[in-house]
Structure formats: C-alpha cells, structure tokens
Design an enzyme around this catalytic site. Structure first.
Site, PDB file in Angstrom:
ATOM      1  CG  HIS A 147      65.555  16.169  73.302  1.00  0.00           C
ATOM      2  ND1 HIS A 147      65.847  15.951  71.979  1.00  0.00           N
ATOM      3  CD2 HIS A 147      66.409  17.156  73.701  1.00  0.00           C
ATOM      4  CE1 HIS A 147      66.822  16.761  71.594  1.00  0.00           C
ATOM      5  NE2 HIS A 147      67.180  17.503  72.603  1.00  0.00           N
ATOM      6  CG  HIS A 203      71.324  15.726  73.947  1.00  0.00           C
ATOM      7  ND1 HIS A 203      72.300  16.695  73.906  1.00  0.00           N
ATOM      8  CD2 HIS A 203      70.165  16.348  73.616  1.00  0.00           C
ATOM      9  CE1 HIS A 203      71.746  17.842  73.576  1.00  0.00           C
ATOM     10  NE2 HIS A 203      70.448  17.667  73.390  1.00  0.00           N
ATOM     11  CD  GLU A 260      71.394  16.706  69.878  1.00  0.00           C
ATOM     12  OE1 GLU A 260      70.192  16.552  70.130  1.00  0.00           O
ATOM     13  OE2 GLU A 260      71.942  17.822  69.844  1.00  0.00           O
TER      14      GLU A 260
HETATM   15  C1  BGC Z   1      68.265  20.901  70.681  1.00  0.00           C
HETATM   16  C2  BGC Z   1      68.334  22.235  71.380  1.00  0.00           C
HETATM   17  C3  BGC Z   1      67.975  22.011  72.816  1.00  0.00           C
HETATM   18  C4  BGC Z   1      68.919  21.013  73.403  1.00  0.00           C
HETATM   19  C5  BGC Z   1      68.519  20.699  74.819  1.00  0.00           C
HETATM   20  C6  BGC Z   1      69.224  19.981  71.310  1.00  0.00           C
HETATM   21  O1  BGC Z   1      69.111  18.735  70.717  1.00  0.00           O
HETATM   22  O2  BGC Z   1      68.513  21.022  69.303  1.00  0.00           O
HETATM   23  O3  BGC Z   1      67.457  23.155  70.788  1.00  0.00           O
HETATM   24  O4  BGC Z   1      68.013  23.198  73.538  1.00  0.00           O
HETATM   25  O5  BGC Z   1      68.894  19.845  72.670  1.00  0.00           O
HETATM   26  O6  BGC Z   1      69.583  20.455  75.593  1.00  0.00           O
END
Ligand code: BGC
Length: 369
Positions: A124, A195, A331
């Site tokens: 991210h 998210h 997402e």
């Molecule tokens: C990911 C997860 C991750 C999470 C974090 C998601 O987009 O796919 O693996 O733990 O984000 O909050």
C-alpha cells in the site's frame, strides 16, 4: 461567526452562489497540520464523512430495508486513531495499492528500491503511503469533494513527481463514486484505490461470514506465502474462489485450500470478467438488514479481503472491538506486483499521459428488488 459559517458553505462567484459541502476542523497531526472533516449528503440522507488526512472515508451512512440509516464502514471517532499503523480503514491508497514483491521494480532499465513495510515487500505505497498524508480539499458541491496530493519524485522510492487527484461524489442514487486521476513528470507506476472495510449490518455489528457475495470473475491471481502473486491466472471453477454465483462468505472460508491457508481467509485479487461502469463487478448482501452494495469499476482487478488480520485488539467507533472477519474489503485495482509481472495489465504511467480510473459503490436493499 455567521460570515465564517457562510464562507465555509458557500462560494460567491460573480453573481452566482454555489453551495458547497460542509466541513469542520477535525484535529492536528503531530507535525501541526490541520485536518478537516467534510460531509457529503444526498437528498435521500446518504451521508459520507471524509477526512483530509489520508482521504479517509470515516463514516458512510446508508439505509437498511426498513429505511434506517446505519454506518457501514469501520473506523475511528477520533482522527488520532488513523495515525496508528495499518489496517488502513477507509483510506486512499497510493502510490501502489497492495504489494510489490521484494520492494523493488525495474523501469526503463533502472531498478527502483522502495520502502519495505511488509516483510521484504512494499504494501500500500510504503511506510508513509497516501493514507498518511494530508490531501488538499476543494468542495465541488454539497455532494462532491476533490482531494489533491503532490507526491514528490522519490517519495517512498517511486520515481517522478506524481500529481494525484481523487473526487468523491455521493450521487442521488445512493452511490459513492470515486474518480481517481494522476499525471507524472517521469516514467512511473501507479495504482490507486480506497481501503474501506464494509460491514453492511453496521460497523461493529459482528462478522461478515453470513453475507452473500457474488464476484464477476472466472479467474484470480493466486499468491505465494508472502501474498505476492505467482503470475498465474487460475480458474475459480470448482474452488472456494468461485463466486460467479452468489455464495455465503463463510461457507468455504475454512476449506482445505492452500490459498485460504496462506491468507488466513480470502485475500486475493480477482480478474474481473468485464471491467467498466456498465457491469457489476461484485455484489454483497447482508441478509439481516437487507443492505446491498454493488461495485462497478473500470479497473481490471478486485482484491477481496475478509479482514483476516484484524485480531480484536483494535477498538473502533464507540469503543467497539473489531475482530477477525469484522468487514469485507473490495479494493478495485491493477493486479498486485504488476510492476514485476510483465504479463499483467500494465500499471505504468508516462509523462503526457493521464491515469484515470473510476469505481462506484452502489447501495440499495433487498426490499427494492
Ligand atoms: C491486503 C491485505 C492486507 C490489508 C492491510 C489488503 O489490501 O490484501 O493482505 O493485510 O490490505 O490492511
């Protein structure tokens, strides 16, 4: 007082008065930057509160089948909750949503080393992704908010000055529409998403294992144990990943499938059959409240994540405890690790090009169908 209130809600341009979204100061970061909270509301009462810190959707109120509004996203009452490390509740994610393997990629023969924040990988956007920066807000109308952020050349290791723009709109049809765009002055990669952690029964109201889900995807991208895609596009047929027909999420989540074991539940990217804003990519329904969300997107992929890493240590709004599977994330995105996977749709952006993607979360109830 009156003048101040007036100036925050109305913009006087020549002879016309333009109504704006309401806003209020929400706090200050440790560095002393001001954080504001904007409210977008449509005529039906659907309401989104959005923070300039991380562009976070702090709350999202939509009706249930009896018409009662409920907040369907996990989050915190106080902006300070968002200063803590992940789980990225409601935040804008950039420059690159999801993982980049070994925190590096090669572009035009140059190896770019990124910040590592997930073992050996980048997740991210790195240590200080777009979820942890202050966005400049411009209200476009009572139902629409524009956020912009200039990510400097080299930020978290990514090349090029990237001008990012996100417009949140609450439409008259109870949709939350998100338009993302970006330009760069050097070749780079970009993959923006949001998210939000949805619980259609209302945030903090138990788990989502009883929700019914459909994903319009015949294939998904399996991962290794570090959750980096292997590069394969695997058929969902005959597996717990087949959501082409509605399935209750909890039905197969504990099946003996290596992918579910690696991720402790669902946490995979689905290859959408028909990206675009005329086909529903995913649909979730909570049988208790009748709330439905449909996701439409121009993106090729959708990360379906059942909040496997929530462990009950986070106290959210009103002190509620958010345990494992307290929400689903959908997402919309380019596939994880695309910068290292030439066979995946490209996430490259060059000077002179404009990145543009749109995602719509459309809310309704089963009483309407
Ligand atoms: C990911 C997860 C991750 C999470 C974090 C998601 O987009 O796919 O693996 O733990 O984000 O909050």
């Amino acid at each position: 007082m009156f003048a101040r209130k007036l100036s925050s809600w109305f913009l006087i341009t020549g002879f016309t008065i333009v109504a704006l979204a309401s806003s209020k100061p929400w706090g200050k970061t440790p560095a002393g930057e001001t954080v504001d909270l904007y409210t977008l509301r449509n005529a039906k009462g659907m309401e989104a509160n959005i923070s300039t810190y991380g562009g976070v959707i702090v709350s999202l109120k939509v009706p249930d089948r009896a018409g009662k509004l409920g907040d369907v996203v996990l989050g915190f009452d106080d902006f300070k909750g968002y200063l803590l490390p992940p789980p990225y509740f409601g935040a804008l994610i950039g420059r690159y949503g999801n993982r980049i393997g070994h925190a590096q990629f090669t572009l035009d023969g140059i190896v770019h080393h990124l910040a590592k924040n997930d073992g050996d990988n980048t997740l991210h956007g790195g240590l200080r992704g777009f979820d942890k920066v202050i966005w400049k807000a411009t209200s476009l109308s009572p139902t629409s908010l524009q956020l912009t952020y200039l990510s400097k050349d080299g930020e978290e290791g990514f090349p090029g000055n990237l001008s990012a723009k996100v417009v949140y709109t609450v439409t008259p049809n109870n949709e939350l529409r998100i338009d993302y765009s970006a330009t760069t002055d050097k070749d780079t990669v970009v993959n923006l998403t949001n998210h939000s952690y949805f619980n259609l029964a209302g945030e903090g109201q138990g788990d989502i294992l009883g929700d019914e889900l459909t994903i319009n995807a015949d294939r998904y991208t399996p991962v290794d144990k570090g959750l980096i895609p292997t590069g394969e596009l695997r058929s969902v047929k005959g597996t717990p990943f087949d959501f082409t027909q509605p399935h209750v999420i909890g039905e197969r989540i504990n099946a003996n499938d290596q992918q579910l074991v690696f991720a402790k539940g669902y946490d995979q990217n689905f290859v959408l059959n028909h990206p675009g804003l005329t086909t529903v990519a995913a649909k979730a329904r909570d049988p208790k409240t009748g709330r439905i969300v449909e996701v439409l997107t121009t993106e090729p992929g959708l990360q379906f994540y059942t909040s496997n890493f929530l462990d009950g240590t986070i106290h959210g709004k009103g002190g509620k405890i958010y345990a494992k599977h307290a929400a689903i994330c959908m997402e919309t995105q380019h596939f994880p690790d695309s910068p290292n996977k030439p066979s995946f749709p490209s996430s490259e952006l060059k000077p002179g090009q404009t990145y543009h993607t749109t995602t719509i979360y459309r809310f309704s109830t089963d009483a309407q169908k």
